[in-house]
Design a protein around this motif. Structure first.
Motif, short mmCIF file in Angstrom:
data_model
loop_
_atom_site.label_atom_id
_atom_site.label_comp_id
_atom_site.label_asym_id
_atom_site.label_seq_id
_atom_site.Cartn_x
_atom_site.Cartn_y
_atom_site.Cartn_z
N LEU A 38 0.85 -1.18 0.00
CA LEU A 38 0.00 0.00 0.00
C LEU A 38 0.89 1.23 0.00
O LEU A 38 1.66 1.44 0.94
N PRO A 39 0.81 2.09 -1.02
CA PRO A 39 1.59 3.33 -1.01
C PRO A 39 1.04 4.30 0.03
O PRO A 39 -0.08 4.10 0.53
N PRO A 40 1.78 5.36 0.37
CA PRO A 40 1.29 6.32 1.37
C PRO A 40 -0.08 6.87 0.99
O PRO A 40 -0.32 7.25 -0.16
N GLY A 41 -0.96 6.91 1.96
CA GLY A 41 -2.31 7.44 1.74
C GLY A 41 -3.29 6.44 1.17
O GLY A 41 -4.49 6.69 1.14
N ARG A 42 -2.83 5.29 0.68
CA ARG A 42 -3.72 4.27 0.15
C ARG A 42 -4.18 3.38 1.30
O ARG A 42 -3.39 3.02 2.17
N GLY A 43 -5.45 3.07 1.31
CA GLY A 43 -5.97 2.25 2.40
C GLY A 43 -7.24 1.53 2.03
O GLY A 43 -7.71 1.58 0.89
N LEU A 44 -7.79 0.83 3.00
CA LEU A 44 -9.03 0.08 2.83
C LEU A 44 -10.05 0.61 3.82
O LEU A 44 -9.79 0.66 5.03
N ARG A 45 -11.19 1.01 3.30
CA ARG A 45 -12.28 1.47 4.16
C ARG A 45 -13.14 0.26 4.52
O ARG A 45 -13.66 -0.43 3.64
N VAL A 46 -13.29 0.00 5.79
CA VAL A 46 -14.06 -1.13 6.29
C VAL A 46 -15.28 -0.58 7.04
O VAL A 46 -15.12 0.22 7.96
N GLY A 47 -16.47 -0.98 6.62
CA GLY A 47 -17.66 -0.47 7.30
C GLY A 47 -18.92 -1.07 6.75
O GLY A 47 -18.93 -2.21 6.25
N THR A 48 -20.01 -0.31 6.80
CA THR A 48 -21.32 -0.83 6.41
C THR A 48 -21.39 -1.15 4.93
O THR A 48 -22.24 -1.94 4.50
N ALA A 49 -20.53 -0.55 4.12
CA ALA A 49 -20.52 -0.82 2.68
C ALA A 49 -19.56 -1.94 2.31
O ALA A 49 -19.27 -2.14 1.14
N GLY A 50 -19.02 -2.65 3.29
CA GLY A 50 -18.06 -3.71 3.02
C GLY A 50 -16.64 -3.18 3.06
O GLY A 50 -16.32 -2.27 3.82
#
Length: 310
Positions: A38-50
């Motif tokens: 994962l480059p800087p600032g790249r991530g995974l959003r985990v929540g109600t939308a999966g």
């Protein structure tokens, strides 16, 4: 933090690069979805939308951090407590369900993309039957004829007779099978609505409904079912189990992580509970939803539906 009480109470998480991939798994990212890099600032959003991949934006910092325009950050709309089908614009394709998503716009079910089967699950007084009536109205406006299966008293009893091909209890399997065969020969576009689906297992209509589910992918028929979350999640065979395998449904008022097990998703720990409020689940992706109240024209000689039905 992820293993503590604070982390467990946070439903929405942004997972940036971690030193140990196990940390991302603890945050709710399936092991198969953890990126190798994962480059800087790249991530995974985990929540109600999966789980969704995101890139964090960088502010303009020539002088001082500021938003791109003077208007400031965009306003996030509030989900309404209730909404009526008549106040929403009809979708170009699909069956209107209500409003939802991050922008609280009209949400529709598209059988071409979502499949011909939808399972509505919820606890008592979550609005399951109202959801079926709303879907029934959308089916009629799309040119479909309706077949109703209701093991006990249901709001589906009040659907106008002009839209119905037949209404059946659990003992009339031959009648249901004959009605569907006649509709197929006549070329009718049909939607079958089943309320209290957990009560049809091991009854006369079960074989016809299982046959419907097996052929729906190619027949063009729709199968829209509603049932009790606690009952459905505890079953291993039956019509409801076959329907949930499609991975498409509506979870109304989920109250525990077990409710999400119906479709293999993780529901928010503190969902807002009100009739008609829930999550539209599409094969692992979740969209917040407020189901619209049906038009009175969908009903025959019946008062407007309250939200607080089954």
């Amino acid at each position: 933090m992820l293993m503590g009480a604070t982390g467990a109470a946070v439903a929405e998480r942004l997972v940036l690069r971690t030193a140990d991939p196990t940390d991302a798994v603890l945050a709710g990212v399936p092991a198969r979805d953890v990126p190798a890099h994962l480059p800087p600032g790249r991530g995974l959003r985990v929540g109600t939308a999966g789980v969704r991949e995101v890139q964090v934006a960088v502010l303009d910092v020539e002088d001082t951090p500021r938003w791109p325009d003077a208007a400031g950050p965009p306003r996030v709309p509030t989900m309404p407590e209730q909404v009526c089908v008549g106040s929403l614009s009809a979708p170009s394709v699909g069956l209107l369900l209500g409003v939802g998503g991050d922008d609280v716009r009209s949400v529709a079910l598209d059988p071409a993309d979502d499949g011909p089967c939808l399972l509505v699950a919820g606890h008592p007084r979550s609005g399951r039957s109202t959801t079926l009536v709303t879907l029934a109205g959308s089916c009629v406006r799309a040119g479909r004829r309706l077949v109703v299966v209701a093991p006990r008293r249901s709001q589906l009893e009040h659907i106008g007779a002009n839209a119905l091909l037949g209404r059946f209890g659990t003992d009339d399997g031959d009648g249901l099978d004959g009605c569907l065969r006649t509709a197929r020969r006549a070329g009718h576009a049909v939607a079958v609505l089943v309320d209290d689906v957990e009560l049809v297992d091991h009854t006369g209509v079960e074989p016809a409904l299982l046959d419907l589910l097996a052929r729906a992918e190619t027949s063009g028929e729709l199968c829209l079912l509603a049932g009790s979350s606690p009952d459905l999640v505890a079953r291993f065979t039956g019509v409801g189990v076959e329907a949930r395998k499609r991975g498409v449904g509506i979870l109304l008022g989920p109250v525990s992580p077990l409710d999400g097990d119906l479709f293999g998703v993780r529901v928010p720990r503190r969902p807002e509970r009100r009739p008609g409020r829930g999550l539209l689940v599409r094969r692992g992706e979740m969209v917040p939803l407020q189901v619209a109240l049906p038009l009175s024209s969908t009903l025959r000689d019946a008062p407007p539906l309250p939200l607080e039905d089954r």
